[in-house]
Design a protein around this motif. Sequence first.
Motif: not given
Length: 321
Positions: A254-259, A289-291
């Motif tokens: 999610e962090g990689i896709f959403f930033g 959860g939180k990215p």
Amino acid sequence: MIPGSSRINPVYNILMRLGSLVILFSLGWPVSALAIHEQSNREIVEGDIVPWMPEKTIQGNAIMIPANEGITVVLFWATWSSRSKQALELWNKFKDDYADQSLTIITVNAERDELSSQELQSIDQYIVENIPNLPVVLDGGLNLFNTYAVIALPTAFFLESSGKVLYRYPSFPASAALDLQEELEVTLGLRKRQTQEEEASRGKLEYQPKNNALLYYNLGVRLYKKGFREKALQRIIIALQRDPEYQDPLRAMEGIFFGDGRTPEDEARLKTFLMENGLDGQVDRIGEGKPLLIEVPKKIDATERMRQLMEKNAPSPGSSR
């Protein structure tokens, strides 16, 4: 075409081995693995010293085993060994995965003592099909095979540039890929070997990942930090496949896709990516959860770097330079 192979003259072989020992003693080295093996026929183990051996690859390149710097992995294999093919595929993959490391991978064909022209052609074709990107040494007379006291094919040796054996891994069991990757990363300094206390403390984590999912997740994070986005996502996907209940891999994706933000388009791309990798069950968990944002070292473009260098080297006001 691979150059022909013939049996090494026994007298010549003995003289070559004696010459290697004289060189090692003159350098003040301990008794080499070659001498130990010749005298007792025992296996080569970690801490032994193997002599430097100049060789020529079938690609026509002159090399030294071990290489003059970094870590050298020497992989012994044969076409008749089914597990050798698996080992070659793995080390070909490692060559790409650790391309930025001081790592030299050399494969040594130890087919048999003497080879017919037909066998040489078969080996040649095997190399074209299975090892196009790794250097191959044809071990005529099994000189290297005997020097390293190989007891099974395939066998991998990790060597320092001094010739010291750091690690030996005979055969290729089911756990080989994980075992070799872990040892390689420890040897290259990419991870620390866990102490007994650290291994015990892992049980105190809120969630204990299963099936080596943590290993693949950590590797994915390291690859992403180095700028290898696609390779990183591949490892993170494997972590999630091995343990679907482990939340960190999905949060990292999610962090990689959403930033820093999250758009419907980003979410659609992540859902498609998960389904393409057989993780349909994870789609509904997106957003639980939180990215996790993986911090990537900031890169300075060439113009900015040049400006900083010019400022650093510029003369101070009033100087005569």
